[in-house]
Design a protein around this motif. Sequence first.
Motif, PDB file in Angstrom:
ATOM      1  N   ARG A 144     -22.986 -16.074   2.249  1.00 13.23           N
ATOM      2  CA  ARG A 144     -24.222 -15.963   1.459  1.00 13.23           C
ATOM      3  C   ARG A 144     -25.405 -16.540   2.244  1.00 13.23           C
ATOM      4  O   ARG A 144     -26.471 -15.926   2.302  1.00 13.23           O
ATOM      5  N   LEU A 145     -25.216 -17.713   2.867  1.00 11.56           N
ATOM      6  CA  LEU A 145     -26.289 -18.304   3.672  1.00 11.56           C
ATOM      7  C   LEU A 145     -26.656 -17.373   4.822  1.00 11.56           C
ATOM      8  O   LEU A 145     -27.847 -17.150   5.086  1.00 11.56           O
ATOM      9  N   ALA A 146     -25.659 -16.822   5.497  1.00 12.15           N
ATOM     10  CA  ALA A 146     -25.932 -15.901   6.606  1.00 12.15           C
ATOM     11  C   ALA A 146     -26.766 -14.719   6.121  1.00 12.15           C
ATOM     12  O   ALA A 146     -27.752 -14.332   6.768  1.00 12.15           O
ATOM     13  N   GLY A 147     -26.412 -14.164   4.999  1.00 15.50           N
ATOM     14  CA  GLY A 147     -27.170 -13.036   4.445  1.00 15.50           C
ATOM     15  C   GLY A 147     -28.595 -13.416   4.091  1.00 15.50           C
ATOM     16  O   GLY A 147     -29.534 -12.661   4.342  1.00 15.50           O
ATOM     17  N   TYR A 148     -28.764 -14.600   3.505  1.00 15.28           N
ATOM     18  CA  TYR A 148     -30.111 -15.054   3.152  1.00 15.28           C
ATOM     19  C   TYR A 148     -30.972 -15.264   4.395  1.00 15.28           C
ATOM     20  O   TYR A 148     -32.164 -14.928   4.404  1.00 15.28           O
TER      21      TYR A 148
END
Length: 140
Positions: A128-132
Amino acid sequence: MSGRDESIEIIQRELTAFARRARHKASQLHPGLSLVTYSILDLMYERGGCRAADLAAYFMLDKSTVSRQVGSLEKLGLLSREVDPEDHRGQILRPSEQGLALLRHAYEMRRESFTERFTEWGDEDVARLAGYLVRYGAAD
């Protein structure tokens, strides 16, 4: 202050702290290396070489600033220049063998650091952090 405004303040503070730590870590890699010169070297590697004008456009820097940074990388032996096969007046900039070694070392250090930081995070949180971060960067 609204919840959104407070969140934006936290994001700004945390990203600023992240950038400061990144500058410090770049200087630890090589005494003559700044975050800007390291980032330029890294982009040259990522793209398989590029022109100075491409660097200026990507980092939103003046050509004179890029020229000074490229000159610094060259003096440190971290950069090589080649004639641009598509435009013989131009040059393609690439990391030298010494520059590649430095980038490999930096990659390993970063990977270890991030792996350690995310030990307690679940795979879904990391994804999720990578996507954000990708989404945030795409706004430019």
